[in-house]
Design a protein around this motif. Structure first.
Motif, PDB file in Angstrom:
ATOM      1  N   CYS A 286       0.749  -1.194   0.046  1.00  0.00           N
ATOM      2  CA  CYS A 286       0.177  -0.037  -0.052  1.00  0.00           C
ATOM      3  C   CYS A 286       1.029   1.255  -0.070  1.00  0.00           C
ATOM      4  O   CYS A 286       1.997   1.170   0.494  1.00  0.00           O
ATOM      5  CB  CYS A 286      -0.884   0.014   1.039  1.00  0.00           C
ATOM      6  N   ILE A 287       0.342   2.301  -0.605  1.00  0.00           N
ATOM      7  CA  ILE A 287       0.999   3.533  -0.677  1.00  0.00           C
ATOM      8  C   ILE A 287       1.112   4.233   0.754  1.00  0.00           C
ATOM      9  O   ILE A 287       1.872   5.340   0.924  1.00  0.00           O
ATOM     10  CB  ILE A 287       0.884   4.595  -1.615  1.00  0.00           C
TER      11      ILE A 287
ATOM     12  N   THR B 121      -6.362  -0.675   6.270  1.00  0.00           N
ATOM     13  CA  THR B 121      -6.824   0.095   5.211  1.00  0.00           C
ATOM     14  C   THR B 121      -8.324  -0.485   5.185  1.00  0.00           C
ATOM     15  O   THR B 121      -9.195  -0.409   5.909  1.00  0.00           O
ATOM     16  CB  THR B 121      -6.049  -0.035   4.020  1.00  0.00           C
TER      17      THR B 121
ATOM     18  N   LYS C   7      -8.047  -6.435   3.057  1.00  0.00           N
ATOM     19  CA  LYS C   7      -6.636  -6.443   3.370  1.00  0.00           C
ATOM     20  C   LYS C   7      -6.157  -6.766   4.756  1.00  0.00           C
ATOM     21  O   LYS C   7      -5.461  -7.468   5.053  1.00  0.00           O
ATOM     22  CB  LYS C   7      -5.870  -5.063   3.115  1.00  0.00           C
TER      23      LYS C   7
ATOM     24  N   CYS D  87      -3.553   4.504  -7.175  1.00  0.00           N
ATOM     25  CA  CYS D  87      -2.199   4.362  -6.192  1.00  0.00           C
ATOM     26  C   CYS D  87      -1.028   3.887  -7.126  1.00  0.00           C
ATOM     27  O   CYS D  87       0.052   3.940  -6.969  1.00  0.00           O
ATOM     28  CB  CYS D  87      -2.453   3.466  -5.065  1.00  0.00           C
TER      29      CYS D  87
ATOM     30  N   ILE E  75      -3.203  11.306   1.956  1.00  0.00           N
ATOM     31  CA  ILE E  75      -3.465  10.312   0.671  1.00  0.00           C
ATOM     32  C   ILE E  75      -5.064  10.170   0.520  1.00  0.00           C
ATOM     33  O   ILE E  75      -5.443   9.700   1.568  1.00  0.00           O
ATOM     34  CB  ILE E  75      -2.491   8.889   0.668  1.00  0.00           C
TER      35      ILE E  75
ATOM     36  N   CYS F 171     -10.484   4.453   1.716  1.00  0.00           N
ATOM     37  CA  CYS F 171     -10.607   3.703   3.028  1.00  0.00           C
ATOM     38  C   CYS F 171     -10.914   5.237   4.142  1.00  0.00           C
ATOM     39  O   CYS F 171     -11.266   4.864   5.331  1.00  0.00           O
ATOM     40  CB  CYS F 171      -9.358   3.111   3.402  1.00  0.00           C
TER      41      CYS F 171
END
Ligand code: SF4
Ligand code: SF4
Length: 377
Positions: free
Chosen positions: A32-33, A99, A103, A266, A293, A297
């Motif tokens: 994830c970023i 998130t 996940k 992303c 970001i 989520c």
């Protein structure tokens, strides 16, 4: 213009990762970023992306995860549980964040396969409410990184990483803007490869040089007189992450003569304009930057429409295509409000596509994207 270094970047990074590990270097798998690159690198660890983008491992994931989970989660877990991804094999540790539900539940299983650290991400972006909490999460990650590499993060090392990652983000952004020029020869598939390369970079200084060279070559190319300007409607792609292997929507749009000029997701440009402040305490600067970001989520997620507004304007988009992976409830739920925003405020045609990694709906997708192209032409 030499795109070769970027076209098979992840495959070629395998040799670099191998050499890095042979010298005793550590590698962290990330999904994830929200994973703070600067902190991971300042602890002497190389982060690599493990997000699954192919259909093949999904059947193995479905033995343990619900089939209704999104294909990105199932593909990622399938690669992990079958141990068929070289990047997963390289990873000494995994870094995860709270998130989406898919996940989070995948990480509970993945923690049985490799040492995994879960960062507890707040779900509001109001810094006053959550900054301290998120800062503590960063420090807990730092402890975990230290246990892996034995390297204590210094303020100077963190500052240096912040500067370097800001430069990389800026170079990628500049290349993306140049690539969207009406006379640019770069396709969305080229840009997908270039933007994806950031997730497999072992040597950031060398990587930055490669980006700067590409930017210079692109600028020189575009300065030539009399260049042709291929037509086709200009599409801004938003929604769930897309990569090589899960890019059927991009392929179909290109085959129909449309140009995807901006990928606001992303794997593309999400967060690319968010620099880490180089003038304040580095931990606070990182915490503030990552909180901004615009991921679905977050609730609410007001920065996503704003980011789309800015990109639609800058990249001169004729239409917005919102891609949701089946099972991704948060992006799916945002699509209704986003459609209203795009149609009413940006006055652009909007298409929402919900699909998975399989090839079974190619015909239907073609018909729907064709209708968008005709509407926007
Ligand atoms: S969409 Fe959200 S959860 Fe997925 S990679 Fe991006 S920031 Fe992470
Ligand atoms: S696409 Fe959606 S459901 Fe899938 S991992 Fe990303 S945020 Fe989660």
């Amino acid at each position: 213009m030499n795109l070769k270094p970027f076209l098979s970047f992840s495959e070629r990074s395998i040799a670099d990762l191998d050499a890095w590990q042979d010298q005793g270097g550590k590698i962290a798998g990330v999904y994830c970023i929200y994973a703070p690159n600067e902190l991971i690198r300042a602890a002497g660890i190389v982060p690599v992306s493990l997000c699954g983008k192919k259909q093949a491992p999904i059947k193995d994931a479905e033995k343990e995860l619900p089939a209704s989970f999104c294909p990105l989660v199932k593909s990622s877990y399938g690669y992990a549980v079958t141990d068929t991804c070289p990047f997963f094999q390289f990873s000494d540790i995994l870094i995860a964040e709270t998130t989406c539900d898919g996940k989070k539940k995948m990480y509970e299983l993945m923690g049985k396969l490799k040492p995994l650290h879960l960062m507890h991400l707040p779900h509001t972006q109001e810094p006053e409410a959550v900054l301290e909490y998120w800062l503590r999460a960063l420090h807990r990650l730092e402890d975990f990184l230290f246990q892996c590499s034995g390297i204590k993060v210094s303020d100077q090392a963190l500052h240096d990483q912040i500067v370097q990652q800001n430069e990389i983000r800026k170079a990628l952004w500049d290349i993306s803007v140049l690539a969207a020029d009406r006379q640019s020869p770069l396709t969305a598939s080229d840009m997908l490869a270039i933007q994806e390369s950031k997730s497999f970079c072992v040597n950031p200084a060398g990587y930055l040089e490669q980006l700067i060279t590409l930017k210079r070559e692109l600028e020189e190319f575009l300065r030539q007189p009399g260049l042709a300007a291929p037509g086709g409607i200009r599409i801004l792609l938003t929604g769930c992450p897309v990569g090589k292997g899960s890019d059927k929507v991009i392929q179909i749009a290109q085959e129909l003569g449309a140009r995807i000029v901006s990928m606001e997701n992303c794997t593309g440009l999400k967060g690319m304009t968010l620099a880490v402040d180089e003038t304040i305490d580095p931990y606070e600067a990182i915490a503030r930057r990552y909180l901004k970001i615009p991921c679905s989520c977050m609730t609410p997620n007001p920065l996503r429409p704003e980011s789309i507004r800015e990109m639609a304007d800058l990249f001169q988009a004729d239409a917005v295509l919102d891609l949701t992976w089946t099972g991704c409830h948060t992006y799916n739920a945002e699509s209704f409000t986003l459609q209203q925003f795009v149609e009413d405020q940006l006055e652009l045609p909007f298409l929402h596509i919900e699909t998975d990694y399989s090839e079974s709906d190619q015909g239907q997708l073609k018909t729907r994207i064709e209708a968008l192209v005709e509407l926007s032409g």
